[in-house]
Scaffold this motif. Structure first.
Motif, PDB file in Angstrom:
ATOM      1  N   THR C  34      54.508  42.437  29.796  1.00  0.00           N
ATOM      2  CA  THR C  34      53.972  42.503  28.432  1.00  0.00           C
ATOM      3  C   THR C  34      54.860  43.380  27.556  1.00  0.00           C
ATOM      4  O   THR C  34      55.180  43.018  26.425  1.00  0.00           O
ATOM      5  CB  THR C  34      52.548  43.081  28.436  1.00  0.00           C
ATOM      6  N   ASP C  35      55.256  44.529  28.073  1.00  0.00           N
ATOM      7  CA  ASP C  35      56.106  45.420  27.289  1.00  0.00           C
ATOM      8  C   ASP C  35      57.453  44.779  26.996  1.00  0.00           C
ATOM      9  O   ASP C  35      58.033  44.992  25.935  1.00  0.00           O
ATOM     10  CB  ASP C  35      56.311  46.743  28.030  1.00  0.00           C
ATOM     11  N   THR C  37      57.985  41.692  26.447  1.00  0.00           N
ATOM     12  CA  THR C  37      57.745  40.781  25.328  1.00  0.00           C
ATOM     13  C   THR C  37      57.615  41.565  24.030  1.00  0.00           C
ATOM     14  O   THR C  37      58.147  41.169  22.995  1.00  0.00           O
ATOM     15  CB  THR C  37      56.459  39.961  25.572  1.00  0.00           C
ATOM     16  N   ILE C  38      56.921  42.685  24.107  1.00  0.00           N
ATOM     17  CA  ILE C  38      56.743  43.524  22.923  1.00  0.00           C
ATOM     18  C   ILE C  38      58.081  44.016  22.397  1.00  0.00           C
ATOM     19  O   ILE C  38      58.366  43.962  21.196  1.00  0.00           O
ATOM     20  CB  ILE C  38      55.816  44.712  23.270  1.00  0.00           C
ATOM     21  N   ALA C  40      61.058  42.743  22.984  1.00  0.00           N
ATOM     22  CA  ALA C  40      61.838  41.602  22.496  1.00  0.00           C
ATOM     23  C   ALA C  40      61.369  41.183  21.111  1.00  0.00           C
ATOM     24  O   ALA C  40      62.176  40.832  20.246  1.00  0.00           O
ATOM     25  CB  ALA C  40      61.735  40.433  23.477  1.00  0.00           C
ATOM     26  N   THR C  41      60.068  41.230  20.888  1.00  0.00           N
ATOM     27  CA  THR C  41      59.518  40.852  19.591  1.00  0.00           C
ATOM     28  C   THR C  41      59.962  41.825  18.501  1.00  0.00           C
ATOM     29  O   THR C  41      60.375  41.414  17.413  1.00  0.00           O
ATOM     30  CB  THR C  41      57.973  40.800  19.649  1.00  0.00           C
TER      31      THR C  41
END
Lengths: 124, 302, 133
Positions: C34-35, C37-38, C40-41
């Motif tokens: 999840t982190d 993805t965070i 990368a976002t």
């Protein structure tokens, strides 16, 4: 990078790959809108299962897509947003407001079928 | 440094000119390590046992791993690339961490290998101190890098394992319950700090995907205190759930909490709320049932 | 891992490269999925800002440490027009929907720390950090 667009009866299904550039997204948008017109599709399903990041540009593009497709008389459903991507999206403040979402293809088709039969379920 | 014409033949190797490169020295070194593979590995395994390291493993296991490490070590020296070694270090760590092997053991055995190899070099080149020095000049930086790679790989894997365990413990303390098909209930109880709020959201989202839930009832009757952090966390959870195609019903909202939420700026008209959990479940079933039976009911919009 | 990763940003394709590199480094450092993805976002957003406002710049990704934990640092810099009102730029428009359209308040929510330095006419530097729990 080409995004495959499948025609399944009245619906178009576009399946995202993981690494789409802004350019790819815009091309996809054009391609879908054109095909909706050409085939008089009633629905567009965008499968983003493979999308690893949904940022503000992607979200805006999808919302614009849904809007344009609606102007041509069709509904859009976004499916397959991954839990982590959904989490990051809401932190960033992207809610895809105005666009229907579903968990997977099966759900999306069920939703589409219900909608195009004239029955509205908590439309978003 | 010795004069070049004093360089002697040594162990069958041809005279090496003074300008020999690090690469050619390493090649010579690697050849030596390959030639003496059997006895060096055995020596190393012996010293590992002598130092009482890897006590969690049997002699055979130690020798098997020693062989793999040795071969990877020599290959890293030969190619100068460390990806294969990093990959191996990670896999090795995944294997031995559950066995209870500790960091000091891993660091210890890699340093022992370094010593065993260095001593064999001393023995081989004892008649040519200058050449020995040059060989060591080539060997030491590479050997240090290798020791580092393996140790760091192990430590990272260890930290990752610990984090996973902590996550698992947190998850156990917050069940997401599936009570009916396509319906999940998440009772939130107690103090919600930002970390817990986030963990709850992640767990719920994964639950929605796994159970293919269409409706989620979040009950906040037991939440200790409602502040802007908790409120925002709740709003985010609702929004994220919707992105996965699920509808969220929030229950247990007392008038006081509702007031707090409004004050914070939460738009309650956008949230589906019901007084108590029972009512929420009934509403959820209605939503699920409604979707199944095609009725003559008038079309409803949001 | 000891070295910084520099990603030049000059086209929208570079945005993808930057966030993939960011995800890769985050994974190496041990961040959860999840982190990753965070992170990368957030990288995607600041990289996009560079293209949108400055046309070109760079993103530097590095491993940072602060006893007892480790983290990732993302620095996005450009020599573009700069931000006139930084305070307004990072104002959390979450509930009001206002803001300058730079996604910065969102990045602030995604990452643990964020710092913006900008001089009108000279350029902008956004520094973001995220720490392992």
């Amino acid at each position: 990078m080409e995004v495959p667009i499948l025609k399944q009866g009245d619906y178009l299904i576009a399946t995202f790959q993981a690494a789409l550039s802004d350019e790819d997204l815009l091309q996809l948008q054009d391609a879908l809108v054109a095909r909706v017109g050409k085939f008089r599709s009633r629905g567009v399903i965008v499968d983003v299962t493979a999308l690893d990041v949904m940022d503000s540009f992607a979200a805006r593009t999808l919302r614009a897509l849904a809007h344009m497709v609606r102007l041509r008389g069709a509904e859009t459903v976004i499916v397959g947003i991954q839990p982590e991507v959904a989490f990051a999206m809401v932190q960033l403040g992207l809610t895809l407001e105005g666009v229907a979402t579903a968990l997977d293809l099966e759900e999306a088709l069920a939703l589409m079928n219900r909608r195009t039969k004239g029955m509205r379920i908590r439309g978003k | 440094m010795a004069k070049s014409n004093k360089d002697l033949e040594n162990g069958g190797f041809p005279n090496t000119p003074r300008g020999e490169t690090t690469a050619s020295l390493l090649r010579e070194l690697v050849a030596h390590l390959r030639q003496n593979r059997t006895q060096l590995r055995q020596e190393w395994a012996r010293r590992i046992t002598e130092a009482k390291l890897l006590t969690a493993m049997s002699q055979d296991e130690i020798f098997a791993e020693a062989t793999a490490v040795y071969d990877n070590y020599v290959e890293a020296l030969e190619t100068g690339t460390f990806e294969a070694l990093q990959g191996y270090a990670r896999q090795l760590s995944e294997r031995i961490i559950p066995r209870g092997v500790e960091t000091h053991e891993v660091v210890g055995i890699v340093l022992l290998l370094r010593d065993v190899l260095a001593r064999s070099l001393f023995a081989k080149y004892q008649h040519d101190f200058a050449l020995l020095n040059r060989i060591l000049d080539a060997y030491e930086p590479a050997a240090n890098r290798i020791a580092n790679t393996v140790a760091v790989g192990f430590v990272q894997e260890r930290e990752r394992t610990i984090r996973q365990q902590q996550e698992a413990i947190r998850e156990l303390s917050t069940p997401v319950l599936q009570v009916r098909e396509r319906l999940l209930i998440l009772p939130i109880i107690g103090v919600i700090d930002p970390q817990r709020s986030r963990q709850l959201t992640e767990q719920l989202l994964r639950g929605i995907r796994t159970n293919r839930a269409k409706v989620v009832v979040i009950d906040i009757t037991g939440v200790a205190a409602m502040d802007s952090n908790v409120a925002n966390g709740l709003v985010q959870t609702v929004e994220a759930s919707r992105l996965l195609g699920a509808t969220v019903i929030v229950t247990g909202l007392s008038p006081e909490i509702a007031q707090t939420l409004v004050t914070i700026g939460v738009d309650l008209t956008k949230m589906n709320t019901v007084g108590d959990l029972q009512g929420g479940i009934e509403e959820a079933e209605r939503l699920l049932g409604y979707k199944v039976v095609p009725l003559l009911e008038p079309a409803q919009t949001a | 891992m000891e070295n910084d990763i520099r990603v030049p940003i000059a086209s929208d394709a570079d945005i993808v490269i930057a966030r993939q590199q960011g995800r890769s480094l985050a994974e190496q450092l041990g961040f959860s999925s999840t982190d990753q993805t965070i992170i990368a976002t957030a990288i995607s957003e600041v990289a996009r800002n560079i293209i949108k406002f400055a046309k070109r710049g760079e993103i530097v990704l590095s491993h940072i440490a602060r006893n007892p934990t480790n983290g990732i640092m993302v620095v996005a810099r450009d020599q573009g027009p700069g931000i006139r009102d930084i305070h307004l730029a990072i104002q959390d428009g979450y509930t009001t929907g206002k803001g300058l359209g730079m996604g910065l308040p969102g990045c602030k929510r995604l990452m643990d720390e964020m710092e913006i330095k900008s001089v009108v006419g000279k350029g902008t530097q956004v520094t973001m950090k995220k720490w392992l729990p």
